[in-house]
Motif scaffolding. Sequence first.
Motif, PDB file in Angstrom:
ATOM      1  N   GLU A  66      50.216  40.214  30.196  1.00 56.68           N
ATOM      2  CA  GLU A  66      50.913  42.047  30.250  1.00 56.68           C
ATOM      3  C   GLU A  66      50.923  40.595  28.934  1.00 56.68           C
ATOM      4  O   GLU A  66      52.033  39.482  28.692  1.00 56.68           O
ATOM      5  N   VAL A  67      51.620  41.217  27.653  1.00 53.48           N
ATOM      6  CA  VAL A  67      53.037  40.897  26.445  1.00 53.48           C
ATOM      7  C   VAL A  67      53.650  40.761  26.556  1.00 53.48           C
ATOM      8  O   VAL A  67      54.626  42.478  26.847  1.00 53.48           O
ATOM      9  N   GLY A  68      54.528  40.510  26.271  1.00 54.31           N
ATOM     10  CA  GLY A  68      56.174  40.654  26.363  1.00 54.31           C
ATOM     11  C   GLY A  68      56.719  41.210  25.334  1.00 54.31           C
ATOM     12  O   GLY A  68      57.824  42.303  26.279  1.00 54.31           O
ATOM     13  N   GLY A  69      56.505  41.626  24.194  1.00 51.40           N
ATOM     14  CA  GLY A  69      57.224  41.524  23.221  1.00 51.40           C
ATOM     15  C   GLY A  69      56.275  42.228  21.917  1.00 51.40           C
ATOM     16  O   GLY A  69      54.687  42.052  21.328  1.00 51.40           O
ATOM     17  N   GLY A  70      56.518  42.388  20.412  1.00 51.21           N
ATOM     18  CA  GLY A  70      56.041  42.116  19.414  1.00 51.21           C
ATOM     19  C   GLY A  70      56.422  40.925  18.678  1.00 51.21           C
ATOM     20  O   GLY A  70      56.630  41.550  17.608  1.00 51.21           O
ATOM     21  N   THR A  71      56.987  40.022  18.821  1.00 54.29           N
ATOM     22  CA  THR A  71      57.114  38.132  18.859  1.00 54.29           C
ATOM     23  C   THR A  71      56.035  37.862  17.679  1.00 54.29           C
ATOM     24  O   THR A  71      54.973  38.186  19.063  1.00 54.29           O
ATOM     25  N   LYS A  77      51.474  32.501  22.699  1.00 52.20           N
ATOM     26  CA  LYS A  77      51.805  32.747  23.890  1.00 52.20           C
ATOM     27  C   LYS A  77      50.405  33.717  24.648  1.00 52.20           C
ATOM     28  O   LYS A  77      49.644  32.774  25.178  1.00 52.20           O
ATOM     29  N   LEU A  78      50.092  35.287  24.099  1.00 54.33           N
ATOM     30  CA  LEU A  78      48.680  35.380  24.512  1.00 54.33           C
ATOM     31  C   LEU A  78      47.647  34.999  23.996  1.00 54.33           C
ATOM     32  O   LEU A  78      46.440  34.412  24.685  1.00 54.33           O
ATOM     33  N   ALA A  79      47.719  33.985  22.599  1.00 60.91           N
ATOM     34  CA  ALA A  79      46.193  33.349  22.125  1.00 60.91           C
ATOM     35  C   ALA A  79      45.980  32.292  23.240  1.00 60.91           C
ATOM     36  O   ALA A  79      44.938  32.063  23.576  1.00 60.91           O
ATOM     37  N   GLU A  80      47.420  31.472  23.363  1.00 54.81           N
ATOM     38  CA  GLU A  80      47.477  29.986  24.179  1.00 54.81           C
ATOM     39  C   GLU A  80      46.618  30.738  25.567  1.00 54.81           C
ATOM     40  O   GLU A  80      46.043  29.889  26.138  1.00 54.81           O
ATOM     41  N   ALA A  81      46.652  31.668  26.268  1.00 50.60           N
ATOM     42  CA  ALA A  81      46.297  31.993  27.617  1.00 50.60           C
ATOM     43  C   ALA A  81      44.996  32.310  27.288  1.00 50.60           C
ATOM     44  O   ALA A  81      44.585  32.380  28.556  1.00 50.60           O
ATOM     45  N   MET A  82      44.590  32.938  26.753  1.00 45.29           N
ATOM     46  CA  MET A  82      43.180  33.595  26.563  1.00 45.29           C
ATOM     47  C   MET A  82      42.302  32.307  26.086  1.00 45.29           C
ATOM     48  O   MET A  82      41.028  32.157  26.217  1.00 45.29           O
ATOM     49  N   LYS A  83      43.025  30.969  26.181  1.00 43.08           N
ATOM     50  CA  LYS A  83      41.903  29.666  25.116  1.00 43.08           C
ATOM     51  C   LYS A  83      40.952  30.088  26.330  1.00 43.08           C
ATOM     52  O   LYS A  83      39.807  29.258  25.479  1.00 43.08           O
ATOM     53  N   GLY A  95      50.702  50.402  22.720  1.00 39.86           N
ATOM     54  CA  GLY A  95      51.641  50.919  20.946  1.00 39.86           C
ATOM     55  C   GLY A  95      51.463  49.976  20.301  1.00 39.86           C
ATOM     56  O   GLY A  95      50.847  48.942  20.400  1.00 39.86           O
ATOM     57  N   GLY A  96      52.080  50.143  19.189  1.00 40.30           N
ATOM     58  CA  GLY A  96      51.824  49.197  17.888  1.00 40.30           C
ATOM     59  C   GLY A  96      52.136  47.951  17.903  1.00 40.30           C
ATOM     60  O   GLY A  96      51.216  46.651  17.830  1.00 40.30           O
ATOM     61  N   LYS A  97      53.240  47.132  18.582  1.00 38.79           N
ATOM     62  CA  LYS A  97      52.890  45.966  19.391  1.00 38.79           C
ATOM     63  C   LYS A  97      52.507  45.481  20.209  1.00 38.79           C
ATOM     64  O   LYS A  97      52.218  44.238  20.139  1.00 38.79           O
ATOM     65  N   ILE A  98      51.797  45.858  21.105  1.00 40.11           N
ATOM     66  CA  ILE A  98      50.482  45.642  21.983  1.00 40.11           C
ATOM     67  C   ILE A  98      49.242  45.016  21.085  1.00 40.11           C
ATOM     68  O   ILE A  98      48.976  44.350  20.719  1.00 40.11           O
ATOM     69  N   ILE A  99      48.696  45.977  20.009  1.00 38.27           N
ATOM     70  CA  ILE A  99      47.520  45.613  19.389  1.00 38.27           C
ATOM     71  C   ILE A  99      48.074  44.880  18.022  1.00 38.27           C
ATOM     72  O   ILE A  99      47.152  44.588  18.221  1.00 38.27           O
ATOM     73  N   ASP A 100      49.600  44.856  17.930  1.00 38.43           N
ATOM     74  CA  ASP A 100      49.858  43.709  16.976  1.00 38.43           C
ATOM     75  C   ASP A 100      49.808  42.453  17.536  1.00 38.43           C
ATOM     76  O   ASP A 100      48.701  41.581  16.838  1.00 38.43           O
ATOM     77  N   CYS A 101      49.771  42.276  18.658  1.00 34.14           N
ATOM     78  CA  CYS A 101      50.136  40.423  18.944  1.00 34.14           C
ATOM     79  C   CYS A 101      48.629  40.696  19.153  1.00 34.14           C
ATOM     80  O   CYS A 101      48.117  39.414  19.632  1.00 34.14           O
ATOM     81  N   ALA A 102      47.842  41.845  20.212  1.00 36.09           N
ATOM     82  CA  ALA A 102      46.558  41.653  20.493  1.00 36.09           C
ATOM     83  C   ALA A 102      45.965  41.442  19.531  1.00 36.09           C
ATOM     84  O   ALA A 102      45.223  40.064  18.572  1.00 36.09           O
ATOM     85  N   LYS A 103      45.808  41.843  18.152  1.00 36.20           N
ATOM     86  CA  LYS A 103      44.633  41.560  16.714  1.00 36.20           C
ATOM     87  C   LYS A 103      45.829  40.238  16.304  1.00 36.20           C
ATOM     88  O   LYS A 103      44.451  39.233  15.446  1.00 36.20           O
ATOM     89  N   PHE A 104      47.352  39.545  16.484  1.00 36.06           N
ATOM     90  CA  PHE A 104      47.372  37.678  16.159  1.00 36.06           C
ATOM     91  C   PHE A 104      46.467  37.130  16.984  1.00 36.06           C
ATOM     92  O   PHE A 104      45.718  36.116  16.140  1.00 36.06           O
TER      93      PHE A 104
END
Length: 353
Positions: A66-71, A77-83, A95-104
């Motif tokens: 779960e992604v907290g927002g679009g920051t 944090k998402l990248a660290e959790a997936m490493k 939506g856009g915020k989730i996809i942008d977080c996931a892209k980064f």
Amino acid sequence: MPVLTRLIPAPVVVDIRAGALADLAGVLADQRISGSGKLAVAISGGSGRALRDRLSDSLPGASWFEVGGGTLNDAVKLAEAMKSGRYDAVVGLGGGKIIDCAKFAAARVGLPLVAVATNLSHDGLCSPVATLDNDAGRGSYGVPNPIAVVIDLDVIREAPVRFVRSGIGDALSNISAVADWELAHRVNGEDIDGLAAAMARQAGEAVLRHPGGLGDDAFLQVLAEGLVLTGISMSVAGDSRPASGACHEINHAFDLLFPQRAASHGEQCGLGAAFAMHLRGAVQESVRMTQVLRRHGLPVTAEDMGFDVDEFVRVVAFAPKTRPGRYTILEHLNLSEDGIRDAYAEYLRSAAV
């Protein structure tokens, strides 16, 4: 031997249709995406949970985040959790915020990204850019294009209609953005990529000329395809030029000057594009754009968005400062505030036709 072709970064799968989500597991099982089924899926804490319940049985090897927002912090944090997960790919489901977080996050850990869009609010779903809020405001970060894009039109219709409206404004703004690019080429000799320009312009023109409405599958298909093509056009060009000109400078100015009152990205870009087309003397095209914006329920004047004339003049005057070095009709005309005011009055008279 001469090079006869060039390689264009593009998704290996683009699935846009009603019911596409039901076949997501099959798309992800493509050996170019995930041979093992080990996937990291980024979702929101709201609607994302419902999608997780719907899809989890068909994706037994997936881990859900779960992604907290679009920051930027959320993406890090998402990248660290997936490493440590040894995943084949990252799936951005939302939506856009989730996809942008996931892209980064995917770029940070070196994994391909599958974009599963649940709304059509802007062209970022397939672009090589992640837009994230940071301590300084908002930043754009270069990332690889998604390896696959899945858009279920049934899911799109379930989202609030304002997201579709925003996507319409963003797609239409391509027409003005490409005109600005061509202007910079004529005046300053700026390089222009004809393929990228053609892709972006035709994406906008297809939306402009389609007779369908917000709930029409045929129209949603054209809009979704247009947003995907726009994202790819930016990869072809190597930057956002095919989709960002005076229209987006005006959008950024609204965001920076009036952050608490700003409308949606696409609403601001749509108005900015229609006004920019008027400024360049393309009055007929500007009127056509305002007619289409109105038909789909988007604003065509500053007043429609709750701003008065003085505020809009301030926005347009400030807009060139948002993208230093980018040459558009705003930089070309370099209008004074009185000049902007007069041009806006003329635009209002034209838009009333």
